[in-house]
Design a protein around this motif. Sequence first.
Motif, PDB file in Angstrom:
ATOM      1  N   ASP A 117      -8.582 -47.861 -51.092  1.00  0.00           N
ATOM      2  CA  ASP A 117      -9.647 -48.810 -51.435  1.00  0.00           C
ATOM      3  C   ASP A 117     -11.024 -48.203 -51.182  1.00  0.00           C
ATOM      4  O   ASP A 117     -11.944 -48.355 -51.986  1.00  0.00           O
ATOM      5  N   GLY A 118     -11.155 -47.483 -50.055  1.00  0.00           N
ATOM      6  CA  GLY A 118     -12.429 -46.842 -49.760  1.00  0.00           C
ATOM      7  C   GLY A 118     -12.794 -45.787 -50.781  1.00  0.00           C
ATOM      8  O   GLY A 118     -13.950 -45.703 -51.235  1.00  0.00           O
ATOM      9  N   LEU A 119     -11.825 -44.973 -51.184  1.00  0.00           N
ATOM     10  CA  LEU A 119     -12.080 -43.940 -52.189  1.00  0.00           C
ATOM     11  C   LEU A 119     -12.447 -44.560 -53.531  1.00  0.00           C
ATOM     12  O   LEU A 119     -13.315 -44.051 -54.253  1.00  0.00           O
ATOM     13  N   ARG A 120     -11.820 -45.676 -53.853  1.00  0.00           N
ATOM     14  CA  ARG A 120     -12.162 -46.367 -55.100  1.00  0.00           C
ATOM     15  C   ARG A 120     -13.583 -46.907 -55.078  1.00  0.00           C
ATOM     16  O   ARG A 120     -14.250 -46.977 -56.107  1.00  0.00           O
ATOM     17  N   GLN A 121     -14.040 -47.309 -53.899  1.00  0.00           N
ATOM     18  CA  GLN A 121     -15.399 -47.843 -53.779  1.00  0.00           C
ATOM     19  C   GLN A 121     -16.462 -46.759 -53.829  1.00  0.00           C
ATOM     20  O   GLN A 121     -17.644 -47.057 -53.956  1.00  0.00           O
ATOM     21  N   GLY A 122     -16.031 -45.500 -53.706  1.00  0.00           N
ATOM     22  CA  GLY A 122     -16.993 -44.413 -53.888  1.00  0.00           C
ATOM     23  C   GLY A 122     -17.275 -43.569 -52.678  1.00  0.00           C
ATOM     24  O   GLY A 122     -18.171 -42.719 -52.719  1.00  0.00           O
ATOM     25  N   ILE A 123     -16.549 -43.782 -51.566  1.00  0.00           N
ATOM     26  CA  ILE A 123     -16.779 -42.907 -50.417  1.00  0.00           C
ATOM     27  C   ILE A 123     -16.280 -41.502 -50.752  1.00  0.00           C
ATOM     28  O   ILE A 123     -15.458 -41.308 -51.655  1.00  0.00           O
ATOM     29  N   ASP A 124     -16.775 -40.514 -50.032  1.00  0.00           N
ATOM     30  CA  ASP A 124     -16.452 -39.121 -50.332  1.00  0.00           C
ATOM     31  C   ASP A 124     -15.244 -38.603 -49.562  1.00  0.00           C
ATOM     32  O   ASP A 124     -14.624 -37.626 -49.981  1.00  0.00           O
ATOM     33  N   ASP A 125     -14.899 -39.234 -48.438  1.00  0.00           N
ATOM     34  CA  ASP A 125     -13.709 -38.839 -47.687  1.00  0.00           C
ATOM     35  C   ASP A 125     -13.422 -39.916 -46.652  1.00  0.00           C
ATOM     36  O   ASP A 125     -14.249 -40.798 -46.406  1.00  0.00           O
ATOM     37  N   TYR A 126     -12.235 -39.832 -46.036  1.00  0.00           N
ATOM     38  CA  TYR A 126     -11.789 -40.847 -45.072  1.00  0.00           C
ATOM     39  C   TYR A 126     -11.081 -40.133 -43.933  1.00  0.00           C
ATOM     40  O   TYR A 126     -10.095 -39.428 -44.149  1.00  0.00           O
ATOM     41  N   ILE A 127     -11.602 -40.287 -42.712  1.00  0.00           N
ATOM     42  CA  ILE A 127     -11.011 -39.658 -41.532  1.00  0.00           C
ATOM     43  C   ILE A 127     -10.472 -40.757 -40.616  1.00  0.00           C
ATOM     44  O   ILE A 127     -11.233 -41.588 -40.120  1.00  0.00           O
ATOM     45  N   PRO A 128      -9.167 -40.795 -40.377  1.00  0.00           N
ATOM     46  CA  PRO A 128      -8.603 -41.813 -39.491  1.00  0.00           C
ATOM     47  C   PRO A 128      -8.949 -41.536 -38.021  1.00  0.00           C
ATOM     48  O   PRO A 128      -9.081 -40.382 -37.606  1.00  0.00           O
ATOM     49  N   LYS A 129      -9.076 -42.614 -37.242  1.00  0.00           N
ATOM     50  CA  LYS A 129      -9.189 -42.506 -35.785  1.00  0.00           C
ATOM     51  C   LYS A 129      -7.809 -42.724 -35.178  1.00  0.00           C
ATOM     52  O   LYS A 129      -7.054 -43.563 -35.690  1.00  0.00           O
ATOM     53  N   PRO A 130      -7.464 -42.018 -34.104  1.00  0.00           N
ATOM     54  CA  PRO A 130      -8.259 -40.985 -33.435  1.00  0.00           C
ATOM     55  C   PRO A 130      -8.294 -39.710 -34.270  1.00  0.00           C
ATOM     56  O   PRO A 130      -7.345 -39.398 -34.978  1.00  0.00           O
ATOM     57  N   PHE A 131      -9.385 -38.992 -34.184  1.00  0.00           N
ATOM     58  CA  PHE A 131      -9.582 -37.816 -35.032  1.00  0.00           C
ATOM     59  C   PHE A 131      -9.491 -36.540 -34.203  1.00  0.00           C
ATOM     60  O   PHE A 131      -9.645 -36.543 -32.987  1.00  0.00           O
ATOM     61  N   TYR A 132      -9.227 -35.435 -34.895  1.00  0.00           N
ATOM     62  CA  TYR A 132      -9.279 -34.114 -34.296  1.00  0.00           C
ATOM     63  C   TYR A 132     -10.657 -33.520 -34.574  1.00  0.00           C
ATOM     64  O   TYR A 132     -11.136 -33.545 -35.711  1.00  0.00           O
ATOM     65  N   ASN A 133     -11.269 -32.982 -33.541  1.00  0.00           N
ATOM     66  CA  ASN A 133     -12.635 -32.483 -33.680  1.00  0.00           C
ATOM     67  C   ASN A 133     -12.764 -31.443 -34.786  1.00  0.00           C
ATOM     68  O   ASN A 133     -13.709 -31.468 -35.582  1.00  0.00           O
ATOM     69  N   ALA A 134     -11.826 -30.507 -34.834  1.00  0.00           N
ATOM     70  CA  ALA A 134     -11.895 -29.441 -35.834  1.00  0.00           C
ATOM     71  C   ALA A 134     -11.785 -30.006 -37.242  1.00  0.00           C
ATOM     72  O   ALA A 134     -12.440 -29.530 -38.174  1.00  0.00           O
ATOM     73  N   GLU A 135     -10.952 -31.039 -37.404  1.00  0.00           N
ATOM     74  CA  GLU A 135     -10.799 -31.644 -38.727  1.00  0.00           C
ATOM     75  C   GLU A 135     -12.093 -32.326 -39.169  1.00  0.00           C
ATOM     76  O   GLU A 135     -12.473 -32.246 -40.350  1.00  0.00           O
ATOM     77  N   VAL A 136     -12.764 -32.985 -38.242  1.00  0.00           N
ATOM     78  CA  VAL A 136     -14.043 -33.626 -38.578  1.00  0.00           C
ATOM     79  C   VAL A 136     -15.015 -32.597 -39.141  1.00  0.00           C
ATOM     80  O   VAL A 136     -15.632 -32.810 -40.196  1.00  0.00           O
ATOM     81  N   ILE A 137     -15.154 -31.469 -38.459  1.00  0.00           N
ATOM     82  CA  ILE A 137     -16.093 -30.446 -38.912  1.00  0.00           C
ATOM     83  C   ILE A 137     -15.704 -29.889 -40.267  1.00  0.00           C
ATOM     84  O   ILE A 137     -16.550 -29.706 -41.158  1.00  0.00           O
TER      85      ILE A 137
END
Length: 256
Positions: A117-137
């Motif tokens: 749903d978020g991608l359809r609304q136009g966001i550029d990416d989606y990172i689930p919590k809890p996140f890995y620091n390296a993945e965020v970067i």
Amino acid sequence: MEELTSKEVKQEVSSGIGVDLDQVDGQERQRILVIDDEADTSYLLKQILRIAGYNVLSAANGAEAIKKTMEYSPNLILLDIMMPEMDGWQTFEYLKRMTNVPVIVVSALTSKDHIVDGLRQGIDDYIPKPFYNAEVIERVNAVLRRTNRPQEITRLVFPSVGLTIDLINQEVELLGNSIRLTPKEFSVLSVLAKNAPAIVPYEKISHLVWGEDSSDVRKRTKYLIYLLRQKFDKISSGSQLILNVDRLGYKLQTEN
């Protein structure tokens, strides 16, 4: 790179990395706005990004995020969804009206339906919590490489008073109603809006709108303010969006 705890991130922060724009207004590195009502999460994301060389700033709610977006024109936004008052999706709708800045959602809502749903609304990416620091970067780097577009604020949005100002088309809406302004009326309003909620001195308005300052010019400005108030009052009686601060200047009232 292993995931760092908040304490470990604090230990790695030094003067040689990115600047926290909530403390110092750095402008040369790419700027990332973190929007999250959880202070610990916001702090951790900011320090992760600083270590990676980005300048950072944060907002604890949607209204603050909109204000900081107008003020700093970030290159990327990290957006939480579950926030009080104005949630992440409402905030995103306002941001889309203002600018083409890329947005990555960072949320504890991790179902596939939420992500799609978020991608359809136009966001550029989606990172689930809890996140890995390296993945965020890596995701931040990837979105910035992929978008690679100039960030420009095309609209000024003040949700608390229902005011939207389109800087490109010179269009104004108040509470969903379109208001037709003359070029000079729009110039005065845009000067106040760009500086809101600060008081704009009479002299500054004169120079920005008319290119000079004199008693006659200030009378013209005063008359334009009167006309603007009349047009606003037709839509929202007694709204008092433009305030005169005696002997100092005018200010746009952006909070109820």
